[in-house]
Motif scaffolding. Structure first.
Motif, PDB file in Angstrom:
ATOM      1  N   GLY A 269       0.796  -1.231   0.000  1.00 52.80           N
ATOM      2  CA  GLY A 269       0.000   0.000   0.000  1.00 52.80           C
ATOM      3  C   GLY A 269       0.823   1.274   0.000  1.00 52.80           C
ATOM      4  O   GLY A 269       0.282   2.372   0.065  1.00 52.80           O
ATOM      5  N   ALA A 270       2.150   1.149  -0.088  1.00 51.18           N
ATOM      6  CA  ALA A 270       2.994   2.347  -0.009  1.00 51.18           C
ATOM      7  C   ALA A 270       3.460   2.823  -1.389  1.00 51.18           C
ATOM      8  O   ALA A 270       4.365   3.654  -1.477  1.00 51.18           O
ATOM      9  N   GLU A 271       2.809   2.320  -2.429  1.00 55.45           N
ATOM     10  CA  GLU A 271       3.255   2.645  -3.795  1.00 55.45           C
ATOM     11  C   GLU A 271       3.294   4.151  -4.047  1.00 55.45           C
ATOM     12  O   GLU A 271       4.250   4.668  -4.620  1.00 55.45           O
ATOM     13  N   ALA A 272       2.235   4.864  -3.607  1.00 57.18           N
ATOM     14  CA  ALA A 272       2.170   6.314  -3.851  1.00 57.18           C
ATOM     15  C   ALA A 272       3.304   7.028  -3.105  1.00 57.18           C
ATOM     16  O   ALA A 272       3.927   7.948  -3.642  1.00 57.18           O
ATOM     17  N   LEU A 273       3.556   6.578  -1.874  1.00 58.98           N
ATOM     18  CA  LEU A 273       4.628   7.202  -1.084  1.00 58.98           C
ATOM     19  C   LEU A 273       5.993   6.930  -1.707  1.00 58.98           C
ATOM     20  O   LEU A 273       6.864   7.798  -1.720  1.00 58.98           O
ATOM     21  N   LEU A 274       6.139   5.726  -2.245  1.00 59.12           N
ATOM     22  CA  LEU A 274       7.407   5.354  -2.868  1.00 59.12           C
ATOM     23  C   LEU A 274       7.641   6.187  -4.133  1.00 59.12           C
ATOM     24  O   LEU A 274       8.756   6.634  -4.412  1.00 59.12           O
ATOM     25  N   LYS A 275       6.567   6.400  -4.866  1.00 61.49           N
ATOM     26  CA  LYS A 275       6.653   7.210  -6.083  1.00 61.49           C
ATOM     27  C   LYS A 275       7.062   8.639  -5.717  1.00 61.49           C
ATOM     28  O   LYS A 275       7.901   9.254  -6.384  1.00 61.49           O
ATOM     29  N   GLU A 276       6.470   9.134  -4.640  1.00 64.37           N
ATOM     30  CA  GLU A 276       6.778  10.482  -4.175  1.00 64.37           C
ATOM     31  C   GLU A 276       8.258  10.568  -3.764  1.00 64.37           C
ATOM     32  O   GLU A 276       8.942  11.553  -4.077  1.00 64.37           O
ATOM     33  N   SER A 277       8.738   9.541  -3.102  1.00 64.68           N
ATOM     34  CA  SER A 277      10.134   9.510  -2.665  1.00 64.68           C
ATOM     35  C   SER A 277      11.084   9.501  -3.875  1.00 64.68           C
ATOM     36  O   SER A 277      12.142  10.140  -3.862  1.00 64.68           O
ATOM     37  N   HIS A 278      10.650   8.799  -4.920  1.00 62.61           N
ATOM     38  CA  HIS A 278      11.422   8.744  -6.154  1.00 62.61           C
ATOM     39  C   HIS A 278      11.492  10.132  -6.819  1.00 62.61           C
ATOM     40  O   HIS A 278      12.539  10.550  -7.330  1.00 62.61           O
ATOM     41  N   GLN A 279      10.379  10.872  -6.772  1.00 60.38           N
ATOM     42  CA  GLN A 279      10.357  12.225  -7.350  1.00 60.38           C
ATOM     43  C   GLN A 279      11.260  13.175  -6.552  1.00 60.38           C
ATOM     44  O   GLN A 279      11.914  14.048  -7.126  1.00 60.38           O
ATOM     45  N   LEU A 280      11.281  12.990  -5.241  1.00 61.77           N
ATOM     46  CA  LEU A 280      12.189  13.795  -4.413  1.00 61.77           C
ATOM     47  C   LEU A 280      13.640  13.502  -4.806  1.00 61.77           C
ATOM     48  O   LEU A 280      14.449  14.418  -4.950  1.00 61.77           O
ATOM     49  N   ASP A 281      13.917  12.212  -5.002  1.00 60.04           N
ATOM     50  CA  ASP A 281      15.257  11.784  -5.419  1.00 60.04           C
ATOM     51  C   ASP A 281      15.708  12.474  -6.702  1.00 60.04           C
ATOM     52  O   ASP A 281      16.862  12.887  -6.822  1.00 60.04           O
ATOM     53  N   MET A 282      14.796  12.552  -7.658  1.00 61.16           N
ATOM     54  CA  MET A 282      15.141  13.171  -8.943  1.00 61.16           C
ATOM     55  C   MET A 282      15.529  14.629  -8.742  1.00 61.16           C
ATOM     56  O   MET A 282      16.491  15.116  -9.346  1.00 61.16           O
TER      57      MET A 282
END
Ligand SMILES: *[C@@H]1O[C@H](CO)[C@@H](O)[C@H](O)[C@H]1NC(C)=O
Ligand SMILES: *[C@@H]1O[C@H](CO)[C@@H](O)[C@H](O)[C@H]1NC(C)=O
Ligand SMILES: *[C@@H]1O[C@H](CO)[C@@H](O)[C@H](O)[C@H]1NC(C)=O
Ligand SMILES: *[C@@H]1O[C@H](CO)[C@@H](O)[C@H](O)[C@H]1NC(C)=O
Ligand SMILES: *[C@@H]1O[C@H](CO)[C@@H](O)[C@H](O)[C@H]1NC(C)=O
Length: 218
Positions: A188-201
């Motif tokens: 259920g953390a897919e959205a949070l993981l995606k957000e973390s990936h965008q921060l990384d970029m």
């Protein structure tokens, strides 16, 4: 012409005049409110994607397009003369995004019934991690602005301060990455993981923009 008709005519004329000046303003440079990329910005973004291709793993590098569209989203990019002026832009965007991401983590934590489950523990790590990341970002931001101040005061080659900038953003990357690790494999953390990936970029973009200053060390 009747008075009311006259008023209507004058009113329409004013509206048309306002509209056409708005259209004229838009076609002279601003594309959808965004400033056109300057040559300096395009050159910096070319270097960014070249640097990133060499330093980031696999196909996860900062593209020239991502660099330009991120910098363009802020008006200050049009007047930027230095890489650290440009690097302030993703840092400022990050400051807001990290707070939002932290809020989203908090929400998921609130909705987690079992407070001793591994999901809850991982989310707490994430919540604290984003708070720490926000704090370091604020520090790096202040450091960059201090550098700008030094420059305008005439201290143009303040090398020690200069080379601290890439170091500082490297720390942001390091600290923020604990959350991504905690979120991995969490249902259920897919959205949070995606957000973390965008921060990384965005962090990787700042790092790549500041990379040339690293060479000033030593
Ligand atoms: C891009 O890199 C080249 C080669 O290292 C350098 O000469 C140039 O000044 C850089 N451009 C910008 C905008 O940083
Ligand atoms: C591209 O990056 C490599 C190292 O990653 C560097 O040696 C080379 O000079 C860069 N090219 C340009 C045009 O900046
Ligand atoms: C950011 O850079 C790190 C370190 O080079 C790399 O491992 C990671 O995949 C990059 N992240 C993204 C989203 O490009
Ligand atoms: C950018 O500048 C334009 C015109 O100078 C202005 O209308 C717009 O509000 C500015 N946008 C931001 C985000 O400051
Ligand atoms: C909460 O999670 C822990 C660790 O997974 C487990 O031992 C415990 O039984 C759970 N409590 C409830 C009420 O489900």
């Amino acid at each position: 012409m009747e008075a009311s008709q006259m008023t209507t005519t004058i009113f329409s004329t004013i509206v048309i005049m306002l509209l056409s000046s708005a259209i004229a303003a838009q076609s002279s440079g601003d594309v959808g409110g965004k400033p056109k990329p300057t040559d300096f910005m395009v050159g910096a973004c070319k270097n960014v994607s070249n640097f990133s291709r060499g330093h980031n793993e696999g196909d996860k590098y900062v593209s020239q397009e991502f660099c330009i569209s991120t910098l363009q989203s802020d008006n200050r990019s049009a007047n930027a003369k230095n890489l650290h002026d440009l690097a302030l832009i993703p840092v400022d965007i990050l400051k807001e995004r990290v707070v939002t991401a932290g809020g989203n983590v908090k929400n998921m934590l609130h909705n987690t019934k079992n407070s001793t489950s591994s999901t809850a523990r991982h989310l707490r790590i994430c919540e604290l991690d984003y708070a720490a990341t926000a704090s370091i970002l604020n520090f790096c931001d202040a450091l960059m602005r201090n550098y700008q101040g030094e420059r305008s005061a005439g201290h143009d080659d303040d090398k020690p301060l200069f080379s601290k900038l890439p170091e500082c953003v490297d720390k942001v990357y390091e600290v923020s990455s604990y959350c991504a690790i905690a979120l991995l494999d969490m249902p259920g953390a897919e959205a949070l993981l995606k957000e973390s990936h965008q921060l990384d970029m965005l962090i990787n973009l700042s790092i790549a923009l500041l990379a040339p200053y690293k060479d000033l060390e030593s």
